[in-house]
Design an enzyme around this catalytic site. Structure first.
Site, PDB file in Angstrom:
ATOM      1  N   CYS A   1     -35.826 -32.758 -44.598  1.00  0.00           N
ATOM      2  CA  CYS A   1     -36.808 -33.684 -43.748  1.00  0.00           C
ATOM      3  C   CYS A   1     -36.247 -35.117 -43.958  1.00  0.00           C
ATOM      4  CB  CYS A   1     -38.292 -33.648 -44.044  1.00  0.00           C
ATOM      5  SG  CYS A   1     -38.977 -31.855 -43.373  1.00  0.00           S
TER       6      CYS A   1
ATOM      7  N   ARG B   1     -30.620 -34.218 -42.554  1.00  0.00           N
ATOM      8  CA  ARG B   1     -31.680 -33.672 -43.539  1.00  0.00           C
ATOM      9  C   ARG B   1     -32.367 -32.764 -42.622  1.00  0.00           C
ATOM     10  NH1 ARG B   1     -31.947 -37.065 -48.110  1.00  0.00           N
ATOM     11  NH2 ARG B   1     -33.941 -35.924 -48.601  1.00  0.00           N
TER      12      ARG B   1
ATOM     13  N   TRP C   1     -37.294 -30.527 -40.990  1.00  0.00           N
ATOM     14  CA  TRP C   1     -36.702 -29.205 -41.418  1.00  0.00           C
ATOM     15  C   TRP C   1     -37.955 -28.248 -41.750  1.00  0.00           C
ATOM     16  CZ3 TRP C   1     -36.731 -25.651 -45.331  1.00  0.00           C
ATOM     17  CH2 TRP C   1     -35.765 -24.486 -45.286  1.00  0.00           C
TER      18      TRP C   1
ATOM     19  N   ASN D   1     -42.312 -35.169 -46.559  1.00  0.00           N
ATOM     20  CA  ASN D   1     -41.109 -34.177 -46.815  1.00  0.00           C
ATOM     21  C   ASN D   1     -41.770 -33.501 -48.348  1.00  0.00           C
ATOM     22  OD1 ASN D   1     -38.785 -33.157 -47.540  1.00  0.00           O
ATOM     23  ND2 ASN D   1     -37.970 -35.022 -48.688  1.00  0.00           N
ATOM     24  N   GLY D   2     -41.497 -32.126 -48.200  1.00  0.00           N
ATOM     25  CA  GLY D   2     -41.875 -31.439 -49.312  1.00  0.00           C
ATOM     26  C   GLY D   2     -42.827 -30.368 -48.950  1.00  0.00           C
TER      27      GLY D   2
ATOM     28  N   GLU E   1     -15.928 -20.127 -51.556  1.00  0.00           N
ATOM     29  CA  GLU E   1     -16.164 -21.300 -50.695  1.00  0.00           C
ATOM     30  C   GLU E   1     -15.747 -21.247 -49.264  1.00  0.00           C
ATOM     31  OE1 GLU E   1     -17.968 -23.706 -50.714  1.00  0.00           O
ATOM     32  OE2 GLU E   1     -17.239 -25.440 -49.483  1.00  0.00           O
TER      33      GLU E   1
ATOM     34  N   LYS F   1     -18.061 -21.665 -45.924  1.00  0.00           N
ATOM     35  CA  LYS F   1     -17.830 -22.570 -44.857  1.00  0.00           C
ATOM     36  C   LYS F   1     -17.878 -21.769 -43.719  1.00  0.00           C
ATOM     37  CE  LYS F   1     -18.502 -25.785 -46.413  1.00  0.00           C
ATOM     38  NZ  LYS F   1     -18.730 -25.881 -47.682  1.00  0.00           N
TER      39      LYS F   1
ATOM     40  N   GLU G   1     -21.698 -20.770 -42.789  1.00  0.00           N
ATOM     41  CA  GLU G   1     -22.758 -21.612 -42.401  1.00  0.00           C
ATOM     42  C   GLU G   1     -22.259 -22.413 -41.103  1.00  0.00           C
ATOM     43  OE1 GLU G   1     -21.273 -24.887 -45.668  1.00  0.00           O
ATOM     44  OE2 GLU G   1     -23.495 -25.049 -45.050  1.00  0.00           O
TER      45      GLU G   1
ATOM     46  N   HIS H   1     -12.654  -1.772 -56.496  1.00  0.00           N
ATOM     47  CA  HIS H   1     -14.008  -1.438 -56.855  1.00  0.00           C
ATOM     48  C   HIS H   1     -14.925  -1.195 -55.816  1.00  0.00           C
ATOM     49  CE1 HIS H   1     -12.206  -1.749 -61.002  1.00  0.00           C
ATOM     50  NE2 HIS H   1     -11.860  -2.780 -60.524  1.00  0.00           N
TER      51      HIS H   1
ATOM     52  N   LYS I   1     -29.016 -30.775 -44.931  1.00  0.00           N
ATOM     53  CA  LYS I   1     -27.962 -31.241 -45.782  1.00  0.00           C
ATOM     54  C   LYS I   1     -28.540 -31.385 -47.259  1.00  0.00           C
ATOM     55  CE  LYS I   1     -24.341 -33.401 -47.163  1.00  0.00           C
ATOM     56  NZ  LYS I   1     -22.971 -32.326 -47.269  1.00  0.00           N
TER      57      LYS I   1
HETATM   58  O1  M6R Z   1     -26.681 -31.448 -52.712  1.00  0.00           O
HETATM   59  P1  M6R Z   1     -26.299 -30.305 -53.359  1.00  0.00           P
HETATM   60  O2  M6R Z   1     -24.683 -30.492 -53.633  1.00  0.00           O
HETATM   61  O3  M6R Z   1     -26.951 -30.108 -54.407  1.00  0.00           O
HETATM   62  O4  M6R Z   1     -26.281 -29.123 -52.351  1.00  0.00           O
HETATM   63  C1  M6R Z   1     -26.122 -27.787 -52.945  1.00  0.00           C
HETATM   64  C2  M6R Z   1     -25.917 -26.870 -51.575  1.00  0.00           C
HETATM   65  O5  M6R Z   1     -27.032 -26.837 -50.737  1.00  0.00           O
HETATM   66  C3  M6R Z   1     -24.845 -27.179 -50.539  1.00  0.00           C
HETATM   67  O6  M6R Z   1     -23.510 -27.516 -51.479  1.00  0.00           O
HETATM   68  C4  M6R Z   1     -24.671 -26.343 -49.715  1.00  0.00           C
HETATM   69  O7  M6R Z   1     -24.300 -25.077 -49.823  1.00  0.00           O
HETATM   70  C5  M6R Z   1     -23.674 -26.820 -48.527  1.00  0.00           C
HETATM   71  N1  M6R Z   1     -24.176 -26.743 -47.137  1.00  0.00           N
HETATM   72  C6  M6R Z   1     -22.389 -25.978 -48.090  1.00  0.00           C
HETATM   73  O8  M6R Z   1     -21.701 -26.562 -47.387  1.00  0.00           O
END
Ligand code: M6R
Length: 619
Positions: A2, A31, A79, A105-106, A488, A492, A495, A511, A614
């Site tokens: 949010c 956000r 969000w 927000n929260g 990673e 990527k 997501e 395994h 984000k």
């Molecule tokens: O703001 P942060 O680095 O704490 O966020 C952590 C994760 O939420 C963030 O890295 C998330 O996995 C990304 N969307 C990955 O691309």
């Protein structure tokens, strides 16, 4: 999660409040993008517009039904937590008497109880949100008399959970009042006008003077004043700071997407993160180091806490710090940390890694660690963020604002900062001589150019992605520091392109996961340098094993690695002579480009993948 924006100015009946808030919402949309809404207060009272979906839907609504001019405005991009992404659940929420509008927000954990209380007053919420309940409760507090600030103090003391609330009073459009607990809020300081935002992006187009707020504080902002109190109404002082990036840092700058721009900003992110970290005598300096050298020398264990991509940066840190400092390093997903009763004490250094500095899981983990007597060092990209403020030491990554939800340059900057931390500890604890440290720093200094070189692969990587638009599953394999890169790469792809993808430690394949290999399955393999023959030969064997079972192999390998080339259907070269531990800074780049292109080919929003936000400010 949010985004919140607030504005109050001295001009009467102006369009500026709405314009500023809409501009701020556009910058904060990363956000959350389930709905957007605004409230404007002025001589014509208070009016609200809100719409489910992206900010453009709200803009359409405002074009059809314009709001009157005013003196103050608040806005929200959502969000969803309580209740689906509908118009009714969109913020702002207005109290039963029409007096106050609130954005939030929260999560208010005692909202059911507060909702039940409303029934005693004959108030029935029209939405499913916890926020609306709080809006009515705020109006009830105001009905007992006093100012909006006083009512907010009383309400905030009764709320449980995490919240940033911003409230606008129909009868007093010269002030906005906001409360924060565990959720982010910063004040922007203007001339004859002031701003509120979930982060500085909300107002960086207007001012770079800002003030951060502490935990459990309330702020009242008028055109000419900022007053901070605690929940009991005692006067407090906010900490002023200057935003060190300008609004141009948060525009696409000719790229199609923020993600593409941010991938290309990786060399600068590394260079900026390294800048100013060496002292004239060749030593290293960190930013806000409030941990004594004696304590750092006594550390017998490091635990990295982080989530998602930041946690993978932590995995890379483990290899580097253990190798350079001979201190055991554990990497823990922050949301698992405090629930498993971790063994931490005053000899444990907890390293929190977070781009936003607001990730609730990570924040809760560091609070737990500090309660157990551990010192916390944060590696954070966002100044004024809660994790930075609540840590004993901060090492800022200077990656600049990262707008795309998928983390790219921040990941690379986090790894760079982890190297700096490792070298700092190695020097302090006497594990490495100063000239050895200087050699590593020299190599780090070459990384921006090496990343630039890998960016030259862009069109080939994009072409590969386009040829794979119909794949339904992709695997990523790596060993040693290639393993977190594999994780990673898979994240990527999941997501952004919504494709099933998994990253494995290459040695783990036999395994179990090797059963997944079938003809044509794309498998990316991160191949270590042949200068580490033992490590290299094992990964080459793994590459052969998947190829023998029909996989379509894509290798990321050091230039000139003929063995890798002979077993790869496609190969992408990374620069020769990159030190083993620093390989992730270059090997991850093709994977980022690949995911971005595959998302684009599939017609998805590269910067705002579905269901995500984000900054994850709920647990
Ligand atoms: O703001 P942060 O680095 O704490 O966020 C952590 C994760 O939420 C963030 O890295 C998330 O996995 C990304 N969307 C990955 O691309």
């Amino acid at each position: 999660m949010c985004g919140i924006v607030g504005y109050v100015g001295s001009a009467v009946a102006s369009n500026r409040p709405l314009d500023v808030v809409l501009e701020g919402l556009a910058r904060l949309e990363y956000r959350g993008y389930d709905s957007a809404g605004v409230a404007v207060a002025g001589p014509d009272g208070m009016k609200v517009a809100k719409k489910a979906g992206r900010l453009d839907n709200l803009r359409g609504e405002l074009a059809e039904h314009p709001l009157p001019a005013g003196e103050a405005a608040i806005g929200h991009t959502r969000w969803a937590t309580h209740g689906g992404p509908t118009d009714a659940n969109a913020h702002p929420h207005v109290s039963y008497d029409g007096r106050v509008a609130v954005v939030h927000n929260g999560i208010i954990e005692n909202f059911q109880q507060l909702r039940a209380e409303l029934a005693d007053h004959g108030v029935t919420p029209v939405s499913q949100t916890d926020t609306e309940v709080a809006a009515h409760q705020l109006a009830l507090e105001m009905s007992h008399g006093g100012t909006l600030l006083e009512a907010m103090c009383r309400l905030a003391s009764r709320l449980e959970g995490s919240f940033t609330f911003v409230a606008l009073d129909r009868d007093d459009p010269h002030a906005i009042v906001a409360a924060r607990r565990n959720s982010p809020l910063v004040v922007g300081l203007g001339e004859g006008e002031n701003y509120l935002g979930s982060d500085v992006a909300a107002f960086v187009g207007q001012t770079r003077h800002a003030m951060e707020l502490g935990q459990d504080q309330i702020v009242q902002v008028t055109p000419d004043s900022v007053r901070v109190v605690d929940f009991k109404g005692n006067e407090q002082t906010g900490r002023r700071f200057e935003v060190d990036w300008d609004v141009n840092a948060a525009v696409k700058g000719g790229y199609d997407t923020f993600m593409d721009k941010e991938i290309h900003e990786a060399p600068t992110a590394v260079a900026e993160t390294l800048r100013g970290r060496t002292t004239p005598d060749g030593g290293l300096q960190l930013d806000e180091m409030r941990i004594s050298e004696a304590v750092l020398r006594s550390v017998d264990k490091i635990i990295v806490v982080a989530c998602g991509t930041a946690a993978y940066a932590g995995h890379v840190a483990k290899y580097a710090i253990e190798h350079w400092c001979r201190i055991p390093v554990e990497v823990e997903l922050a949301h698992e940390f405090r629930y498993r009763d971790p063994v931490v004490n005053e000899k444990t250094l907890v390293v929190a890694i977070s781009q936003s500095g607001e990730t609730m899981d990570t924040l809760m983990a560091i609070r737990h660690a500090r309660e157990q007597g551990s010192k916390v060092l944060a590696i954070v990209n966002t100044h004024g963020s809660t994790i930075a403020r609540e840590s004993d030491a901060v090492l800022y990554t200077h990656a600049g604002p990262e707008v795309a939800v998928a983390s790219t340059k921040a990941f690379i900057a986090q790894i760079t900062a982890c190297y700096l931390l490792g070298l700092y500890l190695a020097e302090l604890r006497g594990n490495k001589y100063v000239d050895e440290i200087a050699t590593y720093l020299d190599e780090l200094g070459k990384m921006p150019d090496r990343i630039e070189e890998v960016l030259g692969l862009e069109s080939d990587v994009r072409e590969l992605a386009r040829s794979m638009s119909d794949v339904t599953s992709v695997l990523f394999l790596g060993r040693h520091v290639g393993y977190p890169v594999a994780l990673e790469g898979a994240l990527k792809l999941k997501e952004l392109a919504y494709i099933h993808a998994e990253g494995f430690a290459a040695g783990e394949l036999k395994h179990g996961p090797i059963a997944l290999i079938e003809p044509g399955l794309p498998v990316f393999v991160i191949v270590p340098t042949p200068r580490r023959p033992l490590l290299h030969s094992k990964v080459i064997s793994n590459l052969q094993e998947v190829r023998a079972r029909g996989a379509r192999t894509i290798a990321i390998a050091e230039e000139g690695d003929s063995e890798a080339a002979s077993y790869a259907d496609t190969i992408f070269w990374v620069p020769r002579t990159t030190p083993t531990l620093m390989m992730p800074l270059v090997t991850v780049v093709p994977l980022q480009i690949f995911a971005s292109e595959l998302a684009r080919v599939k017609g998805y929003d590269v910067d705002k993948p579905r269901n995500l936000a984000k900054s994850v400010t709920v647990e």
